[in-house]
Design a protein around this motif. Structure first.
Motif, mmCIF file in Angstrom:
data_model
loop_
_atom_site.group_PDB
_atom_site.id
_atom_site.type_symbol
_atom_site.label_atom_id
_atom_site.label_comp_id
_atom_site.label_asym_id
_atom_site.label_seq_id
_atom_site.Cartn_x
_atom_site.Cartn_y
_atom_site.Cartn_z
ATOM 1 N N VAL A 31 54.866 -13.034 22.724
ATOM 2 C CA VAL A 31 54.803 -13.916 21.560
ATOM 3 C C VAL A 31 55.261 -15.313 21.959
ATOM 4 N N GLY A 32 54.351 -16.276 21.823
ATOM 5 C CA GLY A 32 54.681 -17.677 22.042
ATOM 6 C C GLY A 32 54.488 -18.430 20.744
ATOM 7 N N GLY A 33 54.531 -19.751 20.823
ATOM 8 C CA GLY A 33 54.354 -20.512 19.591
ATOM 9 C C GLY A 33 53.656 -21.821 19.858
ATOM 10 N N ILE A 34 53.239 -22.503 18.773
ATOM 11 C CA ILE A 34 52.750 -23.863 18.947
ATOM 12 C C ILE A 34 53.969 -24.751 19.186
ATOM 13 N N CYS A 93 47.721 -9.115 25.429
ATOM 14 C CA CYS A 93 47.583 -9.978 24.256
ATOM 15 C C CYS A 93 48.723 -10.974 24.197
ATOM 16 N N ALA A 94 48.393 -12.212 23.824
ATOM 17 C CA ALA A 94 49.418 -13.219 23.567
ATOM 18 C C ALA A 94 49.306 -13.656 22.115
ATOM 19 N N VAL A 95 50.406 -13.559 21.399
ATOM 20 C CA VAL A 95 50.441 -14.042 20.025
ATOM 21 C C VAL A 95 50.923 -15.483 20.053
ATOM 22 N N ASN A 101 44.902 -22.905 26.694
ATOM 23 C CA ASN A 101 45.764 -22.667 27.860
ATOM 24 C C ASN A 101 46.117 -21.191 28.009
ATOM 25 N N THR A 102 46.457 -20.558 26.898
ATOM 26 C CA THR A 102 46.910 -19.170 26.956
ATOM 27 C C THR A 102 45.758 -18.237 27.302
ATOM 28 N N LYS A 103 44.603 -18.512 26.726
ATOM 29 C CA LYS A 103 43.420 -17.680 26.982
ATOM 30 C C LYS A 103 43.049 -17.677 28.465
ATOM 31 N N ALA A 104 43.337 -18.802 29.110
ATOM 32 C CA ALA A 104 42.969 -18.933 30.526
ATOM 33 C C ALA A 104 43.668 -17.910 31.416
ATOM 34 N N TYR A 105 44.748 -17.313 30.923
ATOM 35 C CA TYR A 105 45.438 -16.277 31.716
ATOM 36 C C TYR A 105 44.702 -14.939 31.689
ATOM 37 N N VAL A 157 44.187 -13.165 28.790
ATOM 38 C CA VAL A 157 44.624 -12.329 27.663
ATOM 39 C C VAL A 157 43.864 -12.710 26.396
ATOM 40 N N ASN A 158 43.845 -11.805 25.437
ATOM 41 C CA ASN A 158 43.318 -12.149 24.124
ATOM 42 C C ASN A 158 44.418 -12.819 23.307
ATOM 43 N N VAL A 159 44.058 -13.895 22.645
ATOM 44 C CA VAL A 159 45.045 -14.668 21.881
ATOM 45 C C VAL A 159 44.905 -14.373 20.387
ATOM 46 N N VAL A 160 45.990 -13.958 19.779
ATOM 47 C CA VAL A 160 46.005 -13.754 18.326
ATOM 48 C C VAL A 160 46.957 -14.769 17.710
ATOM 49 N N VAL A 161 46.441 -15.556 16.774
ATOM 50 C CA VAL A 161 47.288 -16.536 16.105
ATOM 51 C C VAL A 161 47.933 -15.889 14.880
#
Lengths: 634, 634
Positions: A72-75, A393-395, A443-447, A449-453
């Motif tokens: 879990v990351g953030g803006i 997955c990265a949130v 940026n996160t997608k480039a790793y 992973v699927n990104v869920v906001v």
């Protein structure tokens, strides 16, 4: 996770965090452990609501498969925070208590210093919290105290060694280091063979050394001005930021300027977070560099003879602490390194244990400090690089409030009332601010992973604003974007997020891809990260150039990079909101945590010792001595 | 105590302490608790071999009767120590494992600093030890870490307050201390009412205060030169003995000279040792004096608003830690205040719990630091005065080695080989040295207890020498004098001592009698103690006179006295062996621990921060990372 799940009685408006936390009677932690199929031989109780999970659990589960791994990351946040910890906890409560999944939340241990300084614990908030909240925020199971002790033992060893070297001949020094036993025989202790090996001396008996070798072995010849190792304390004590030590008469005028950092800024905290086993921790602690010899060679903890003792002090701290959420799902609390001068993620050990415990189809959700530009980036390029683990997955947590700020809204200042722009509908501001979210998604997608906001919904947010974010997130490539109300409703408010995360984990197509390979130069690595911030280039100070040259010469080029940058902008300028680009990123200085295993360039000045206000929140904290309950903690 | 008793396989010659400790598999601590009839709700496990006994145990046992209470002191020791801890443990192993008595050993927690400095743990020795030895000597259950945190939070509060007061007007300061809530209403927090009460202000709302009252309330006006509160660290860090703080640019030139003590020298350690309940601890912590205002009024932790937070940090530390001896008898480890600037005894709380747990006919054996002139004296006049508990028997540990030294034998120096006078029979030296033992017996007997002398036998002691001591002890009024070999044989070697102690406890005729009443003046109390040392008078420095006058004016005259004197002589002169008399005792300075509750005159200079040698014992300490076992600790 059936048996330990607890149904919450949700009240509106949401009561104070401490009142919610106190309204729930926690389960005995052995019940939580049992639900995880953790046998009692693999954990040690620390009271009724905490247990240390032993590394032996990992040995037993070595053959099992891992569960899904979610970060879990953030803006880019406002100074008020966008609810990343709360979302991490809420998501897990949803997965465990509503979607019937095996789940473990992996959180950082908060520093105790700020607990008595400014309000706001790190245990989540509202109906998404870790309990008991006071145990989470106070001593926990002593890991940070162990770090303080180890850090300061090493510090004492440095100054004392310089002192003793200054008053003794090579021969005298050597004879004291290798004293005769009862039969008059001298010998090397085990740790001394590490130094002998480093010096290329393969002799095994003290009497075999030439006087030149005796000098090389016994005299570390530390250059006091090169010492980077500072003392630490888990207290907000600003008067220790810069001090002069050694002013006692017995120290014979060997004064030196140094200072204290808060304990979580210790390299030993970063080592704890990045280590993978006791053996690995022993090696990392031993190779921590504290400064240079006058000839420019790095001096390590093992050179000082203290790497083993540091490991002994840290031997229990390596075991993560098991706790629970308000809804009875398990939490592993472990390590809490700074997110600027260190990598800001909880421990590899806890994530590994958790992934085995939840097993295939289960979920481990771990939080990365600061915005995704820093936290998720370091999670991927430093933590996952050392662990070998792959997230699916990265949130990314977003709020309407922060997006409005990025869209040009007035400054948000902690402690001051919010401008009305943040309290009334303004779709245009939100829309403009979505550039920040979009870049974090890209940026996160480039790793791979699927990104869920996850949009952490506030009462003042409008439907139109929320829909704007969803639309922008999907156009930017997010796998999904979900509105959540876990603060007000607990896990129930994050069920949609849980479903989206599950789908995201089940549908990963790409392998993990790092932002940069380790083999390129320090500068090339810095530049790769700077580019992800939107920078057009990087500018190095003279000091930074000198340090990069030194680390390259010392053979530390192949380490990952840990940028010490503000979390309030993609750039070095905290007031540059949105998605700035075309700027030149200035590198003021470059330092290294060799034991932890990263080089950290300083983009601006980072405070490593907070202070206390005129009225710290300790004015409200007390013990109800009849019930033994803590009051006033928040 | 039947079920947990473990039979030792004794080997000769006696192996190293660590090897003996490691040769025994400790019982799960819940088994030890069960043998004490301690229900599981009254203790918290800390791993498998330690548990914190909760104060609730005391509530439940309030109606039960106490067991016998035995204090172990010693004659004036050599620098090598005469085996007081070992005798304490051995006596308990005898009572529990051989004489079938209920028994609890109450020991001090050792400082972690010296563990890595000089060899020699505090867990006893030979076949009389507390296990696991590494857990005893390292973090234990975090009490000392809690003390460090609390001590240093208070220190940070002091300097930060001075800083903020220097930059703000009375009104600005007051408004920050009592900030408006959301409705714009200001209020006092609970802790502020303590200060208001002290100032004689009975108003309850901030807006009612006059500007004079605002100034009195908000401005502590601490005189920096009067600050006696130092920072602490549980590390031997000599370079922190004297330091200058506040040299960072943000601290605006508010530099100040201060220093660090080792954590066990903190007043908070003395508070922990002397407190009787959570409520009492809250009050003691709040009234600790950190310095004076410029007008000469004492400034307390509660004036700084931090007494409640200190209590919260110490809330778990108040619970003693249950461990076990090599022979499976229970041990309570709790608190370890310095024996010079503090009173050197383990906690009242632990002794109280233990006395209830063993019940009538059972035994609690507690050790008092240093020689009986200091340790037993403070046990009686400070600890028993605050606890209200009455000992029946005092053991005085003697060795032939120390008695020979007192009889005129050559100097005994740690680390140097013993003179042959100590290794061969010399009855005359022993006989001459018995004057030291005799005075300790006379002084101790005066408290109304029966005195049992325990001669800790070494392999080199002769029958004639041992008989000389027995005879001298009995003529001096000892109830009994017994030769013990518990180091070589465990409890079996102290069975005679156990029997003597039992008889001594069963045959007390006298009530407890203190050396001085509290109502006399500070000087009269000092003089009463000096007389017990053999002094003909007391001489006060100018500084001491000034301090006594100040404490008298501040209303602290009725506190007991805690002499900070060398343990190596009855007098202030460490080289005056035997039973010196006719000397004038010089009082260099007088200080106070108001929260702990004593005045401490300084007889000479006391080091409160040890250092590290060229080759500290950390060179030998490491972790066997495959077994997780500590190696090289002794």
């Amino acid at each position: 996770m059936g048996k330990t799940v607890r149904k919450l009685q949700v009240v509106s408006p949401v009561p104070a965090d401490i009142d919610i936390a106190n309204s729930v009677e926690p389960l005995h932690i052995s019940e939580i452990a049992q639900e995880l199929n953790l046998s009692s031989q693999h954990y040690d109780l620390y009271g009724k609501y905490k247990a240390k999970v032993l590394l032996s659990a990992l040995d037993e589960l070595r053959g099992s498969q891992d569960g899904y791994y979610v970060v879990v990351g953030g803006i880019t946040p406002t100074p008020l925070g966008e609810g990343k910890s709360t979302t991490t906890v809420g998501l897990c409560q949803a997965l465990g208590a509503f979607l019937d999944k095996k789940v473990v939340t992996c959180l950082r241990q908060p520093s105790q210093g700020p607990t008595f300084g400014i309000k706001g614990g790190a245990a989540g908030g509202g109906y998404s919290q870790v309990i008991p909240m006071d145990e989470f925020n106070l001593h926990l199971t002593g890991d940070i105290h162990a770090i303080t002790a180890a850090n300061n033992l090493l510090a004492a060893a440095i100054d004392t060694r310089i002192f003793h070297e200054s008053t003794q001949t090579d021969k005298g020094l050597f004879n004291r280091l290798c004293p005769p036993d009862k039969e008059g025989k001298r010998s090397f202790s085990d740790i001394m063979f590490r130094r002998l090996k480093k010096l290329g001396i393969s002799k095994t008996r003290p009497e075999e050394l030439t006087s030149q070798e005796i000098k090389k072995f016994a005299r570390l010849d530390i250059d006091p001005s090169s010492i980077t190792w500072r003392r630490v304390m888990d207290i907000n004590d600003r008067f220790l930021r810069k001090i002069t030590i050694g002013q006692g008469p017995e120290e014979k005028g060997m004064v030196r300027e140094t200072g204290f950092d808060i304990s979580v800024a210790s390299e030993i905290m970063a080592v704890l977070a990045l280590t993978t086993s006791l053996t690995d921790m022993r090696e990392r602690l031993g190779k921590m560099v504290v400064g240079n010899s006058k000839a420019g060679d790095p001096v390590t903890a093992d050179d000082l003879g203290v790497g083993g003792a540091l490991t002994v002090l840290m031997k229990d701290a390596i075991n993560p602490t098991l706790m629970q959420t308000l809804e009875g799902t398990p939490v592993l609390v472990h390590a809490g390194p700074f997110a600027n001068i260190a990598h800001g993620n909880s421990s590899i050990v806890a994530d590994r244990i958790a992934l085995k415990l939840v097993g295939p189809g289960g979920f481990v959700v771990t939080e990365a400090g600061f915005g995704a530009d820093i936290g998720t980036e370091k999670f991927m390029n430093i933590k996952c690089r050392y662990s070998g683990l792959t997230p699916q997955c990265a949130v990314i947590v977003a709020t309407i409030r922060a997006l409005k700020m990025h869209g040009g809204g007035p400054e948000v200042v902690a402690g001051k009332p919010l401008d009305h722009a943040y309290l009334t509908e303004n779709v245009a501001l939100v829309e403009a601010g979505c550039v920040n979210l979009a870049r974090h998604i890209t940026n996160t997608k480039a790793y791979g992973v699927n990104v869920v906001v996850a949009v952490n919904k506030f009462a003042t947010d409008s439907e139109a604003e929320l829909n704007t974010v969803r639309g922008a997130a999907l156009s930017a490539g997010a796998f999904d974007a979900v509105i959540c109300t876990h603060h007000a409703h607990g896990g129930k408010g994050a069920v949609d997020l849980g479903v989206a995360v599950q789908r995201a984990c089940e549908n990963v197509a790409q392998p993990l891809k790092f932002l940069y390979p380790l083999e390129i130069s320090i500068k090339e690595k810095i530049e790769a990260i700077a580019k992800s911030y939107g920078a057009s280039g990087v500018e190095y100070s003279e000091e930074a150039e000198k340090q990069i040259e030194m680390y390259s010469k010392q053979g530390f080029t192949s380490l990952p990079i840990c940028m010490a940058k503000t979390q309030y902008s993609f750039s070095h300028n905290a007031s540059a909101k949105g998605a700035p680009s075309g700027f030149v990123l200035p590198i003021r200085d470059v330092r290294a945590s060799i034991g932890a295993g990263f080089i950290y360039p300083l983009v601006g000045t980072m405070s490593t010792m907070p202070g206390l206000a005129t009225r710290p929140c300790f004015y409200d904290i007390d013990l109800d001595t009849t019930t033994g309950r803590v009051i006033g903690l928040s």
